[in-house]
Design a protein around this motif. Structure first.
Motif, PDB file in Angstrom:
ATOM      1  N   GLY A 172      42.645 -57.343 -35.282  1.00 16.77           N
ATOM      2  CA  GLY A 172      42.986 -58.495 -34.461  1.00 16.77           C
ATOM      3  C   GLY A 172      42.368 -58.457 -33.074  1.00 16.77           C
ATOM      4  N   ARG A 173      42.095 -57.263 -32.579  1.00 14.66           N
ATOM      5  CA  ARG A 173      41.552 -57.112 -31.233  1.00 14.66           C
ATOM      6  C   ARG A 173      40.039 -56.911 -31.194  1.00 14.66           C
ATOM      7  NH1 ARG A 173      46.699 -55.438 -30.956  1.00 14.66           N
ATOM      8  NH2 ARG A 173      47.817 -55.592 -28.996  1.00 14.66           N
ATOM      9  N   ARG A 174      39.470 -56.429 -32.256  1.00 14.64           N
ATOM     10  CA  ARG A 174      38.056 -56.041 -32.299  1.00 14.64           C
ATOM     11  C   ARG A 174      37.130 -57.246 -32.174  1.00 14.64           C
ATOM     12  NH1 ARG A 174      33.951 -55.482 -35.911  1.00 14.64           N
ATOM     13  NH2 ARG A 174      32.653 -53.636 -35.601  1.00 14.64           N
ATOM     14  N   LYS A 175      36.009 -57.046 -31.478  1.00  9.84           N
ATOM     15  CA  LYS A 175      34.981 -58.085 -31.350  1.00  9.84           C
ATOM     16  C   LYS A 175      33.744 -57.661 -32.135  1.00  9.84           C
ATOM     17  CE  LYS A 175      37.447 -60.312 -28.351  1.00  9.84           C
ATOM     18  NZ  LYS A 175      38.322 -61.339 -28.787  1.00  9.84           N
ATOM     19  N   ASP A 176      33.213 -58.579 -32.898  1.00  9.17           N
ATOM     20  CA  ASP A 176      32.008 -58.335 -33.682  1.00  9.17           C
ATOM     21  C   ASP A 176      30.794 -58.382 -32.756  1.00  9.17           C
ATOM     22  OD1 ASP A 176      30.122 -58.134 -35.683  1.00  9.17           O
ATOM     23  OD2 ASP A 176      30.366 -60.201 -36.382  1.00  9.17           O
ATOM     24  N   PRO A 177      29.892 -57.404 -32.822  1.00  9.84           N
ATOM     25  CA  PRO A 177      28.698 -57.435 -31.975  1.00  9.84           C
ATOM     26  C   PRO A 177      27.859 -58.697 -32.149  1.00  9.84           C
ATOM     27  CG  PRO A 177      28.915 -55.285 -33.008  1.00  9.84           C
ATOM     28  CD  PRO A 177      29.962 -56.167 -33.612  1.00  9.84           C
ATOM     29  N   GLN A 178      27.850 -59.259 -33.344  1.00 12.05           N
ATOM     30  CA  GLN A 178      27.083 -60.482 -33.572  1.00 12.05           C
ATOM     31  C   GLN A 178      27.675 -61.656 -32.798  1.00 12.05           C
ATOM     32  OE1 GLN A 178      24.149 -60.554 -35.080  1.00 12.05           O
ATOM     33  NE2 GLN A 178      24.392 -58.355 -35.328  1.00 12.05           N
ATOM     34  N   THR A 179      28.992 -61.686 -32.660  1.00  6.49           N
ATOM     35  CA  THR A 179      29.647 -62.736 -31.884  1.00  6.49           C
ATOM     36  C   THR A 179      29.253 -62.628 -30.419  1.00  6.49           C
ATOM     37  OG1 THR A 179      31.521 -62.697 -33.406  1.00  6.49           O
ATOM     38  CG2 THR A 179      31.877 -63.727 -31.261  1.00  6.49           C
ATOM     39  N   VAL A 180      29.206 -61.398 -29.916  1.00  7.11           N
ATOM     40  CA  VAL A 180      28.801 -61.175 -28.525  1.00  7.11           C
ATOM     41  C   VAL A 180      27.357 -61.631 -28.332  1.00  7.11           C
ATOM     42  CG1 VAL A 180      28.460 -59.432 -26.737  1.00  7.11           C
ATOM     43  CG2 VAL A 180      30.438 -59.285 -28.243  1.00  7.11           C
ATOM     44  N   LEU A 181      26.486 -61.307 -29.281  1.00  5.82           N
ATOM     45  CA  LEU A 181      25.086 -61.721 -29.189  1.00  5.82           C
ATOM     46  C   LEU A 181      24.953 -63.243 -29.210  1.00  5.82           C
ATOM     47  CD1 LEU A 181      22.060 -61.086 -29.112  1.00  5.82           C
ATOM     48  CD2 LEU A 181      22.139 -60.938 -31.601  1.00  5.82           C
ATOM     49  N   ASN A 216      21.736 -55.485 -24.827  1.00  4.73           N
ATOM     50  CA  ASN A 216      22.769 -54.444 -24.929  1.00  4.73           C
ATOM     51  C   ASN A 216      24.059 -54.947 -25.561  1.00  4.73           C
ATOM     52  OD1 ASN A 216      21.165 -52.490 -23.642  1.00  4.73           O
ATOM     53  ND2 ASN A 216      21.736 -53.301 -21.637  1.00  4.73           N
ATOM     54  N   HIS A 217      23.995 -55.970 -26.401  1.00  2.39           N
ATOM     55  CA  HIS A 217      25.208 -56.557 -26.965  1.00  2.39           C
ATOM     56  C   HIS A 217      26.021 -55.561 -27.790  1.00  2.39           C
ATOM     57  CE1 HIS A 217      22.519 -57.074 -30.412  1.00  2.39           C
ATOM     58  NE2 HIS A 217      23.606 -57.193 -31.168  1.00  2.39           N
ATOM     59  N   ARG A 218      25.368 -54.665 -28.496  1.00  4.48           N
ATOM     60  CA  ARG A 218      26.101 -53.669 -29.304  1.00  4.48           C
ATOM     61  C   ARG A 218      26.882 -52.710 -28.415  1.00  4.48           C
ATOM     62  NH1 ARG A 218      25.946 -53.452 -34.425  1.00  4.48           N
ATOM     63  NH2 ARG A 218      24.387 -54.536 -35.631  1.00  4.48           N
ATOM     64  N   LYS A 219      26.284 -52.298 -27.315  1.00  6.96           N
ATOM     65  CA  LYS A 219      26.962 -51.394 -26.390  1.00  6.96           C
ATOM     66  C   LYS A 219      28.172 -52.081 -25.756  1.00  6.96           C
ATOM     67  CE  LYS A 219      26.334 -48.659 -22.270  1.00  6.96           C
ATOM     68  NZ  LYS A 219      25.854 -48.866 -20.923  1.00  6.96           N
ATOM     69  N   LEU A 220      28.026 -53.342 -25.360  1.00  8.95           N
ATOM     70  CA  LEU A 220      29.145 -54.086 -24.777  1.00  8.95           C
ATOM     71  C   LEU A 220      30.293 -54.217 -25.779  1.00  8.95           C
ATOM     72  CD1 LEU A 220      27.210 -56.939 -22.957  1.00  8.95           C
ATOM     73  CD2 LEU A 220      28.473 -55.078 -21.875  1.00  8.95           C
TER      74      LEU A 220
END
Length: 117
Positions: A41-50, A94-98
């Protein structure tokens, strides 16, 4: 519940799987299920950040910072145009790191919630 459940998370990499397995090593099956429910429920997908970073290059910069609950940086990016687009480009690279930094904090929060109950 097996440790394979962590591999089913979208955009998860090997480092995150190993870290989650180590974090939940001493958990019972029920606690692992509860942890997984909280963490998902809390986790963010790196693809969403990108995707949010790329939207920031075209429209309103800083959306990805709001998604990562970094409101102050989000406001700064909105008013400076993503720090003249340079900050947004760096964040896109750096989306994966974020996402990993946010997810690590979310996992620690989920683990501490389980220890309270």
């Amino acid at each position: 519940m097996t440790d394979f459940s962590f591999a089913m998370l979208p955009g998860v990499d090997q480092e995150e799987i190993l870290w989650l397995q180590e974090l939940t090593r001493n958990y019972s099956e029920d606690n692992k299920r509860q942890f997984m429910a909280l963490y998902q429920g809390r986790r963010k997908d790196p693809q969403t950040v990108l995707i949010c970073c790329l939207i920031g290059l075209v429209c309103v910069a800083g959306i990805h910072r709001f998604v990562l609950n970094q409101v102050g940086m989000g406001i700064l990016y909105v008013f400076t145009g993503g720090l003249c687009f340079i900050g947004t480009i760096v964040d896109a690279v750096n989306h994966r790191k974020l996402a990993w930094e946010f997810n690590k904090a979310a996992a620690m929060e989920a683990a501490s919630l389980l220890k309270q109950y």
